[in-house]
Design a protein around this motif. Structure first.
Motif, PDB file in Angstrom:
ATOM      1  N   UNK A 178      82.735  27.552 -38.848  1.00 28.74           N
ATOM      2  CA  UNK A 178      84.014  27.189 -38.242  1.00 28.74           C
ATOM      3  C   UNK A 178      83.967  25.710 -37.869  1.00 28.74           C
ATOM      4  N   UNK A 179      84.752  24.863 -38.532  1.00 30.26           N
ATOM      5  CA  UNK A 179      84.682  23.418 -38.269  1.00 30.26           C
ATOM      6  C   UNK A 179      84.889  23.051 -36.805  1.00 30.26           C
ATOM      7  N   UNK A 180      85.791  23.744 -36.130  1.00 34.18           N
ATOM      8  CA  UNK A 180      86.078  23.424 -34.732  1.00 34.18           C
ATOM      9  C   UNK A 180      84.851  23.687 -33.868  1.00 34.18           C
ATOM     10  N   UNK A 181      84.235  24.832 -34.060  1.00 32.42           N
ATOM     11  CA  UNK A 181      83.073  25.198 -33.242  1.00 32.42           C
ATOM     12  C   UNK A 181      81.828  24.404 -33.630  1.00 32.42           C
ATOM     13  N   UNK A 182      81.692  24.093 -34.910  1.00 32.63           N
ATOM     14  CA  UNK A 182      80.534  23.310 -35.337  1.00 32.63           C
ATOM     15  C   UNK A 182      80.578  21.918 -34.710  1.00 32.63           C
ATOM     16  N   UNK A 183      81.723  21.290 -34.716  1.00 31.95           N
ATOM     17  CA  UNK A 183      81.839  19.918 -34.218  1.00 31.95           C
ATOM     18  C   UNK A 183      81.924  19.865 -32.696  1.00 31.95           C
ATOM     19  N   UNK A 184      82.753  20.723 -32.125  1.00 34.94           N
ATOM     20  CA  UNK A 184      83.031  20.636 -30.683  1.00 34.94           C
ATOM     21  C   UNK A 184      82.153  21.543 -29.827  1.00 34.94           C
TER      22      UNK A 184
ATOM     23  N   UNK B 188      92.229  22.001 -42.401  1.00 33.92           N
ATOM     24  CA  UNK B 188      93.684  22.077 -42.420  1.00 33.92           C
ATOM     25  C   UNK B 188      94.212  21.168 -41.314  1.00 33.92           C
ATOM     26  N   UNK B 189      95.515  20.935 -41.311  1.00 33.19           N
ATOM     27  CA  UNK B 189      96.097  20.113 -40.246  1.00 33.19           C
ATOM     28  C   UNK B 189      95.874  20.765 -38.884  1.00 33.19           C
ATOM     29  N   UNK B 190      95.993  22.085 -38.830  1.00 30.34           N
ATOM     30  CA  UNK B 190      95.792  22.794 -37.562  1.00 30.34           C
ATOM     31  C   UNK B 190      94.353  22.650 -37.077  1.00 30.34           C
ATOM     32  N   UNK B 191      93.397  22.751 -37.994  1.00 27.64           N
ATOM     33  CA  UNK B 191      91.994  22.605 -37.604  1.00 27.64           C
ATOM     34  C   UNK B 191      91.692  21.178 -37.169  1.00 27.64           C
ATOM     35  N   UNK B 192      92.259  20.212 -37.865  1.00 24.19           N
ATOM     36  CA  UNK B 192      92.041  18.812 -37.485  1.00 24.19           C
ATOM     37  C   UNK B 192      92.552  18.568 -36.069  1.00 24.19           C
TER      38      UNK B 192
ATOM     39  N   UNK C 211      87.507  15.384 -44.332  1.00 26.71           N
ATOM     40  CA  UNK C 211      87.822  15.400 -45.748  1.00 26.71           C
ATOM     41  C   UNK C 211      89.232  15.930 -45.925  1.00 26.71           C
ATOM     42  N   UNK C 212      90.026  15.270 -46.725  1.00 24.82           N
ATOM     43  CA  UNK C 212      91.404  15.696 -46.958  1.00 24.82           C
ATOM     44  C   UNK C 212      91.514  16.145 -48.408  1.00 24.82           C
ATOM     45  N   UNK C 213      91.654  17.447 -48.606  1.00 22.91           N
ATOM     46  CA  UNK C 213      91.698  17.970 -49.968  1.00 22.91           C
ATOM     47  C   UNK C 213      92.633  19.144 -50.088  1.00 22.91           C
ATOM     48  N   UNK C 214      92.191  20.157 -50.824  1.00 21.21           N
ATOM     49  CA  UNK C 214      93.062  21.281 -51.161  1.00 21.21           C
ATOM     50  C   UNK C 214      93.538  22.049 -49.934  1.00 21.21           C
TER      51      UNK C 214
END
Length: 245
Positions: free
Chosen positions: A65-71, A119-123, A143-146
């Motif tokens: 989970x990007x949010x939990x990994x970073x924050x 995603x925009x929401x995750x960012x 990273x901005x992709x698919x």
């Protein structure tokens, strides 16, 4: 990263940042096996080499989970690296500066990039999480992709090209990825592979020996720099259409 083996991963990092990329910005995938060991353990052990570089080492988590990994993950054990989050761990090792508004900026020798599933929401959630911890947003690159645009990815059709085996000085090595921060989706096949046709259904077997290739359905398409089978996209589509019929 995989070719250097799990046991030799820290030496792979050391070689990359001291011999291959001694200067400039270098981003290294860090979740091949255990992201927290890399971001917390290896980072601390390699601190002298990292600070000696004329440039930035960017750690790249690529699963979970990007949010939990970073924050930070509030459900992880208290004071664990996962609980603190990737940026907080790097701050504890390298420190940094504080902006006029009171937000912390990591030492310029280290940073983070998250290029997977943003995603925009995750960012927005990541930026909000960093703000709540008093951490500046410029510590992380997205990273901005698919996932941000059309949401059609290489996984939409289960298509990706990955190495699973290599040889060094005549000795074979299994190449694989098995991230601890993942739910199992990114665990890859390892070693020599064999695809078998079992009652009309193709099945994959990994960790094979060369002598086990007799009943393998795979064909050589590219070998030693030469294209052996040059199928057109029309031929591939026709083959798939006939199979589906």
């Amino acid at each position: 990263m995989c070719m250097g083996t799990c046991e030799g991963e820290i030496e792979t990092f050391r070689r990359l940042i001291t011999r291959l990329y001694p200067a400039g910005i270098v981003s290294i995938v860090s979740d091949t096996w255990d992201f927290w060991q890399v971001n917390n353990g290896f980072a601390a052990e390699l601190k002298p080499e990292i600070l000696a570089r004329e440039g930035k080492l960017v750690f790249r988590p690529d699963s979970g989970d990007p949010v939990r990994i970073i924050c930070g993950d509030p459900d992880a054990p208290a004071d664990s690296p996962a609980f603190k989050g990737a940026v907080e761990c790097l701050w504890g090792i390298f420190g940094g500066t504080t902006t006029e508004k009171g937000f912390r900026v990591l030492d310029g020798h280290v940073g983070l990039i998250y290029g997977d599933s943003i995603t925009l929401a995750r960012a927005e959630a990541i930026l909000a999480g960093l703000e709540a911890k008093g951490i500046a947003s410029n510590n992380v690159v997205f990273g901005v992709g698919s996932y941000t645009y059309q949401y059609a990815t290489r996984d939409t059709f289960g298509f990706a090209v990955k190495s699973t085996y290599g040889e060094i000085n005549g000795g074979g090595r299994e190449i694989y990825k098995d991230p601890k921060t993942d739910d199992g989706v990114k665990k890859s096949a390892r070693g020599l592979l064999k695809v078998m046709n079992v009652d009309g259904v193709y099945c994959l077997a990994d960790r094979q020996e060369l002598i086990d290739a007799d009943d393998c359905s795979m064909q050589k398409v590219f070998c030693d720099g030469k294209l052996l089978i040059d199928d057109s996209i029309a031929a591939v589509r026709a083959r798939l259409t006939n199979k589906a019929a």
